[in-house]
Design an enzyme around this catalytic site. Sequence first.
Site, PDB file in Angstrom:
ATOM      1  N   SER A   9      -7.087  36.286  52.325  1.00  0.00           N
ATOM      2  CA  SER A   9      -5.999  36.808  51.492  1.00  0.00           C
ATOM      3  C   SER A   9      -5.027  35.691  51.147  1.00  0.00           C
ATOM      4  O   SER A   9      -4.418  35.084  52.037  1.00  0.00           O
ATOM      5  CB  SER A   9      -5.244  37.906  52.232  1.00  0.00           C
ATOM      6  N   HIS A  34      -9.269  37.311  48.120  1.00  0.00           N
ATOM      7  CA  HIS A  34      -8.529  38.581  48.156  1.00  0.00           C
ATOM      8  C   HIS A  34      -7.125  38.365  47.597  1.00  0.00           C
ATOM      9  O   HIS A  34      -6.332  37.599  48.159  1.00  0.00           O
ATOM     10  CB  HIS A  34      -8.478  39.094  49.598  1.00  0.00           C
ATOM     11  N   ASP A  36      -3.611  39.925  46.745  1.00  0.00           N
ATOM     12  CA  ASP A  36      -2.712  41.039  47.058  1.00  0.00           C
ATOM     13  C   ASP A  36      -1.610  41.145  46.010  1.00  0.00           C
ATOM     14  O   ASP A  36      -0.658  40.362  46.017  1.00  0.00           O
ATOM     15  CB  ASP A  36      -2.104  40.834  48.447  1.00  0.00           C
ATOM     16  N   MET A  38       1.490  43.025  44.605  1.00  0.00           N
ATOM     17  CA  MET A  38       2.533  43.943  45.095  1.00  0.00           C
ATOM     18  C   MET A  38       3.676  44.024  44.103  1.00  0.00           C
ATOM     19  O   MET A  38       4.107  42.996  43.570  1.00  0.00           O
ATOM     20  CB  MET A  38       3.082  43.453  46.431  1.00  0.00           C
ATOM     21  N   HIS A  67      -6.508  43.579  45.064  1.00  0.00           N
ATOM     22  CA  HIS A  67      -6.009  44.738  45.806  1.00  0.00           C
ATOM     23  C   HIS A  67      -4.650  45.106  45.210  1.00  0.00           C
ATOM     24  O   HIS A  67      -3.663  44.408  45.444  1.00  0.00           O
ATOM     25  CB  HIS A  67      -5.908  44.335  47.296  1.00  0.00           C
ATOM     26  N   MET A  69      -1.442  46.925  45.033  1.00  0.00           N
ATOM     27  CA  MET A  69      -0.452  47.737  45.760  1.00  0.00           C
ATOM     28  C   MET A  69       0.708  47.984  44.810  1.00  0.00           C
ATOM     29  O   MET A  69       1.797  47.406  44.942  1.00  0.00           O
ATOM     30  CB  MET A  69      -0.007  46.991  47.029  1.00  0.00           C
ATOM     31  N   MET A 139      -7.124  50.172  55.195  1.00  0.00           N
ATOM     32  CA  MET A 139      -5.980  49.353  55.635  1.00  0.00           C
ATOM     33  C   MET A 139      -5.807  49.521  57.138  1.00  0.00           C
ATOM     34  O   MET A 139      -5.709  50.643  57.642  1.00  0.00           O
ATOM     35  CB  MET A 139      -4.688  49.788  54.936  1.00  0.00           C
ATOM     36  N   ASP A 177      -8.703  45.462  56.012  1.00  0.00           N
ATOM     37  CA  ASP A 177      -7.604  44.586  55.604  1.00  0.00           C
ATOM     38  C   ASP A 177      -6.384  44.787  56.493  1.00  0.00           C
ATOM     39  O   ASP A 177      -5.780  45.856  56.500  1.00  0.00           O
ATOM     40  CB  ASP A 177      -7.248  44.903  54.141  1.00  0.00           C
TER      41      ASP A 177
HETATM   42  C1  DX5 Z   1      -1.186  43.530  53.443  1.00  0.00           C
HETATM   43  C2  DX5 Z   1      -2.260  42.849  52.621  1.00  0.00           C
HETATM   44  C3  DX5 Z   1      -3.255  42.107  53.443  1.00  0.00           C
HETATM   45  C4  DX5 Z   1      -2.650  41.038  54.322  1.00  0.00           C
HETATM   46  C5  DX5 Z   1      -3.661  40.504  55.280  1.00  0.00           C
HETATM   47  O1  DX5 Z   1      -0.416  44.289  52.598  1.00  0.00           O
HETATM   48  O2  DX5 Z   1      -2.974  43.795  51.868  1.00  0.00           O
HETATM   49  O3  DX5 Z   1      -4.276  41.567  52.603  1.00  0.00           O
HETATM   50  O4  DX5 Z   1      -2.129  39.999  53.602  1.00  0.00           O
HETATM   51  O5  DX5 Z   1      -3.030  39.506  56.033  1.00  0.00           O
HETATM   52  P1  DX5 Z   1      -3.277  39.390  57.599  1.00  0.00           P
HETATM   53  O6  DX5 Z   1      -4.738  39.104  57.753  1.00  0.00           O
HETATM   54  O7  DX5 Z   1      -2.406  38.258  57.996  1.00  0.00           O
HETATM   55  O8  DX5 Z   1      -2.909  40.693  58.228  1.00  0.00           O
HETATM   56 ZN    ZN Z   2      -4.890  43.226  50.812  1.00  0.00          ZN
END
Ligand code: DX5
Ligand code: ZN
Length: 217
Positions: A9, A34, A36, A38, A67, A69, A139, A177
């Site tokens: 990620s 990956h 993320d 947000m 991903h 969010m 998750m 994740d």
């Molecule tokens: C959380 C993200 C994850 C996160 C994973 O909201 O979706 O992808 O960054 O990071 P680690 O592996 O450090 O928990």
């Molecule tokens: Zn993620």
Amino acid sequence: MTKVKIAPSILSADFSKMGEEVRSLEENGADLIHCDVMDGVFVQNITFGIKMVEDLRKCTTLPLDCHLMIVHPEKYVERFAKAGADIITVHYEACKDNLKEVLALIKATGKKCGAVINPDTPVEAISDIVELCDMVLVMSVFPGFGGQKFIPSALDKLRQIRAIIDASGKDIDLEIDGGVNVENVAEIKAAGANVIVAGNAVFKAENRAETIARLKA
Ligand code: DX5
Ligand code: ZN
């Protein structure tokens, strides 16, 4: 069982040199990147969006696993697809009754689609949707931040979803994740996950190649 793939990620990367970070992941054995995304509304953090995906597309040939969010993901899936996302996952909690339609919208772009459930959402919420997905994401932390502790109840969800996938006979990936590391990855794989997201475990490691290899082994 299907081959295990590692999806570092980039939430844990240095955002000021994202291109280099992604190239380093590719050189060190990552299978997917990956991403993320947000929005500060669905989760209490803001990261990056379509432009980042578009620019990273030029830095790697690895699949970009986006991903989302964000609230109203249906408004943005086409643009993420055009930007170069290969897999787009959307949260059940953001789509609720529209989840099927949003997944169909992603499929219509020609990209792979996936549904995500938060730690407090039961598998039942998506059990009849699993077969429509190319990937299901469980998750194991509440989304928003990297570096949190793995929530063990995710293991049982993985087992339940793995059973649904196996019964379907379809080629559907099962991704985990949040809080995954070299210590807990064995039981996570044993529970049925075959795509492993790792943020801090990879980026805080002294040796990325070795850590990715250990997560995969
Ligand atoms: C959380 C993200 C994850 C996160 C994973 O909201 O979706 O992808 O960054 O990071 P680690 O592996 O450090 O928990
Ligand atoms: Zn993620």
